[in-house]
Design an enzyme around this catalytic site. Sequence first.
Site, PDB file in Angstrom:
ATOM      1  N   CYS A 135       0.817  -1.218   0.000  1.00 47.89           N
ATOM      2  CA  CYS A 135       0.000   0.000   0.000  1.00 47.89           C
ATOM      3  C   CYS A 135       0.854   1.274   0.000  1.00 47.89           C
ATOM      4  CB  CYS A 135      -0.957  -0.013   1.185  1.00 47.89           C
ATOM      5  SG  CYS A 135      -0.186  -0.470   2.741  1.00 47.89           S
ATOM      6  N   HIS A 249      -2.647   6.381   4.856  1.00 50.66           N
ATOM      7  CA  HIS A 249      -1.211   6.596   5.047  1.00 50.66           C
ATOM      8  C   HIS A 249      -0.800   7.945   4.448  1.00 50.66           C
ATOM      9  CE1 HIS A 249      -1.056   2.539   6.293  1.00 50.66           C
ATOM     10  NE2 HIS A 249      -0.387   1.980   5.314  1.00 50.66           N
TER      11      HIS A 249
HETATM   12  N1  LIG Z   1      -4.771  -3.264   5.518  1.00 49.89           N
HETATM   13  C1  LIG Z   1      -4.168  -2.759   4.452  1.00 49.89           C
HETATM   14  O1  LIG Z   1      -4.094  -1.551   4.270  1.00 49.89           O
HETATM   15  C2  LIG Z   1      -3.561  -3.646   3.425  1.00 49.89           C
HETATM   16  C3  LIG Z   1      -3.043  -3.063   2.284  1.00 49.89           C
HETATM   17  C4  LIG Z   1      -2.490  -3.865   1.299  1.00 49.89           C
HETATM   18  C5  LIG Z   1      -2.461  -5.217   1.488  1.00 49.89           C
HETATM   19  N2  LIG Z   1      -2.969  -5.766   2.629  1.00 49.89           N
HETATM   20  C6  LIG Z   1      -2.928  -7.209   2.766  1.00 49.89           C
HETATM   21  O2  LIG Z   1      -4.250  -7.705   2.705  1.00 49.89           O
HETATM   22  C7  LIG Z   1      -4.370  -8.839   3.556  1.00 49.89           C
HETATM   23  C8  LIG Z   1      -5.499  -8.627   4.550  1.00 49.89           C
HETATM   24  O3  LIG Z   1      -5.256  -7.467   5.318  1.00 49.89           O
HETATM   25  P1  LIG Z   1      -6.348  -6.827   6.272  1.00 49.89           P
HETATM   26  O4  LIG Z   1      -5.742  -5.561   6.724  1.00 49.89           O
HETATM   27  O5  LIG Z   1      -7.684  -6.807   5.625  1.00 49.89           O
HETATM   28  O6  LIG Z   1      -6.344  -7.889   7.496  1.00 49.89           O
HETATM   29  P2  LIG Z   1      -7.504  -8.233   8.549  1.00 49.89           P
HETATM   30  O7  LIG Z   1      -8.374  -7.071   8.801  1.00 49.89           O
HETATM   31  O8  LIG Z   1      -6.804  -8.864   9.684  1.00 49.89           O
HETATM   32  O9  LIG Z   1      -8.383  -9.353   7.797  1.00 49.89           O
HETATM   33  C9  LIG Z   1      -7.880 -10.627   7.511  1.00 49.89           C
HETATM   34  C10 LIG Z   1      -8.920 -11.421   6.749  1.00 49.89           C
HETATM   35  O10 LIG Z   1      -8.359 -12.689   6.369  1.00 49.89           O
HETATM   36  C11 LIG Z   1      -9.180 -13.739   6.877  1.00 49.89           C
HETATM   37  N3  LIG Z   1      -8.352 -14.888   7.212  1.00 49.89           N
HETATM   38  C12 LIG Z   1      -7.320 -14.956   8.089  1.00 49.89           C
HETATM   39  N4  LIG Z   1      -6.809 -16.195   8.105  1.00 49.89           N
HETATM   40  C13 LIG Z   1      -7.510 -16.926   7.219  1.00 49.89           C
HETATM   41  C14 LIG Z   1      -7.476 -18.289   6.800  1.00 49.89           C
HETATM   42  N5  LIG Z   1      -6.573 -19.150   7.276  1.00 49.89           N
HETATM   43  N6  LIG Z   1      -8.368 -18.707   5.877  1.00 49.89           N
HETATM   44  C15 LIG Z   1      -9.284 -17.848   5.384  1.00 49.89           C
HETATM   45  N7  LIG Z   1      -9.392 -16.557   5.743  1.00 49.89           N
HETATM   46  C16 LIG Z   1      -8.498 -16.110   6.653  1.00 49.89           C
HETATM   47  C17 LIG Z   1      -9.847 -13.147   8.091  1.00 49.89           C
HETATM   48  O11 LIG Z   1     -10.994 -13.902   8.383  1.00 49.89           O
HETATM   49  P3  LIG Z   1     -11.623 -14.005   9.865  1.00 49.89           P
HETATM   50  O12 LIG Z   1     -12.526 -12.799   9.999  1.00 49.89           O
HETATM   51  O13 LIG Z   1     -12.377 -15.270   9.820  1.00 49.89           O
HETATM   52  O14 LIG Z   1     -10.485 -14.002  10.824  1.00 49.89           O
HETATM   53  C18 LIG Z   1     -10.166 -11.747   7.574  1.00 49.89           C
HETATM   54  O15 LIG Z   1     -11.277 -11.787   6.709  1.00 49.89           O
HETATM   55  C19 LIG Z   1      -2.989  -9.043   4.172  1.00 49.89           C
HETATM   56  O16 LIG Z   1      -2.269  -9.941   3.371  1.00 49.89           O
HETATM   57  C20 LIG Z   1      -2.372  -7.686   4.095  1.00 49.89           C
HETATM   58  O17 LIG Z   1      -0.964  -7.722   4.059  1.00 49.89           O
HETATM   59  C21 LIG Z   1      -3.531  -5.015   3.597  1.00 49.89           C
END
Ligand SMILES: NC(=O)c1ccc[n+]([C@@H]2O[C@H](COP(=O)([O-])OP(=O)(O)OC[C@H]3O[C@@H](n4cnc5c(N)ncnc54)[C@H](OP(=O)(O)O)[C@@H]3O)[C@@H](O)[C@H]2O)c1
Length: 340
Positions: A135, A249
């Site tokens: 990001c 950010h």
């Molecule tokens: N946040 C950002 O700004 C951002 C930007 C770019 C990329 N990313 C990437 O995007 C991804 C998600 O980020 P996030 O910020 O949205 O995280 P988050 O809020 O912690 O959400 C994680 C999601 O993944 C699911 N999950 C976790 N373990 C899993 C599994 N074993 N099988 C299936 N689903 C699973 C969770 O489901 P449950 O609800 O069931 O736990 C939840 O829906 C990460 O790889 C992160 O690096 C994030």
Amino acid sequence: MGSEGRGKAPVVAIVGATGAVGVEMLGCLERRHFPLAELRLYASARSAGKTLNFRGAPLSVRELTESSFDGVNIALFSAGSGPSKQFAPVAVRAGAVVIDNSSAFRMDPNVPLVVPEINPQAAREHRGIVANPNCTAIISITPLWPIHQRNRIVRLQISSYQAASGAGAAAMEELLESTRAYLEGRSYTPRVLPHPYAFNLFSHNAKVDPVSGYNDEEIKVAQEAAKIFGDSQIRISATCVRVPVLRAHSVSITFECERPITPEEVRTLVGAAPGVKLVDDRERNYFPMPQDASGQDAILAGRIRRDVSDPSGRSIALFVAGDQLLKGAALNAVQIAEGL
Ligand SMILES: NC(=O)c1ccc[n+]([C@@H]2O[C@H](COP(=O)([O-])OP(=O)(O)OC[C@H]3O[C@@H](n4cnc5c(N)ncnc54)[C@H](OP(=O)(O)O)[C@@H]3O)[C@@H](O)[C@H]2O)c1
């Protein structure tokens, strides 16, 4: 759910639908009237049975399994590197194109790393997986691309001010909870991030390389920016910091071009850059802020000025703010899907 648009509408799956990024993916598909034959929502067993609203109706979240991708055309992954490494190949074998938000495949030479405003053509060379960049990388370099095309950027220094949302929904909750505790004089033990977050800031929580001293986030930004620009010669260093901002950010950027360049030229180029909005009001001291960037598709850019430490006239400083849940993640992924 009815299909819209030209041609056959795809079956789309969101993996990690309940997360900070996943929820925004639903929002982007809805707002942009993405043509859909069906939308399927997946998360871990913890969330199975929950519902999320989409186009005015509740949609159930299912547990992600090996058979989740039967009949799926596009799978938007946003569940972390572990699930991506395990399930993206399963999705590809089932015939889906995966657009992956995690860092699992970004530097794989066989996987295109795409910002649609910069290198949309790269997405067409995919072999089943397209990676969505980090990001901070997206927000930093999208405004710079028109400059790089006119007058190559040879050196780039960035310092980021990264919001809680970049670390997921649980980190946003931790910022709120720890702030409440601080104001009420209660003690609070951090569970998601490694340091006290309320009224504090700290070096990004990614792993630090003991030799170079750079953390993983800083290394990602530098490597990914070079890959997206298709320019391995560009010299980049980054300092990434987590600040107690809920969402969006901000980044302080200084770049050096091959030839002299003026702030006026940069203002014109940045102002016309796709996906970027100029916020550069010196009189009112009004420049990009995360509060203004939150919920916006556009990256805000301003504070464009000469870097007076470089007498050659080739260096410029600016400041940007962007909603990294949108342009830094969900929106960028949906734009890639639209391109496919
Ligand atoms: N946040 C950002 O700004 C951002 C930007 C770019 C990329 N990313 C990437 O995007 C991804 C998600 O980020 P996030 O910020 O949205 O995280 P988050 O809020 O912690 O959400 C994680 C999601 O993944 C699911 N999950 C976790 N373990 C899993 C599994 N074993 N099988 C299936 N689903 C699973 C969770 O489901 P449950 O609800 O069931 O736990 C939840 O829906 C990460 O790889 C992160 O690096 C994030």
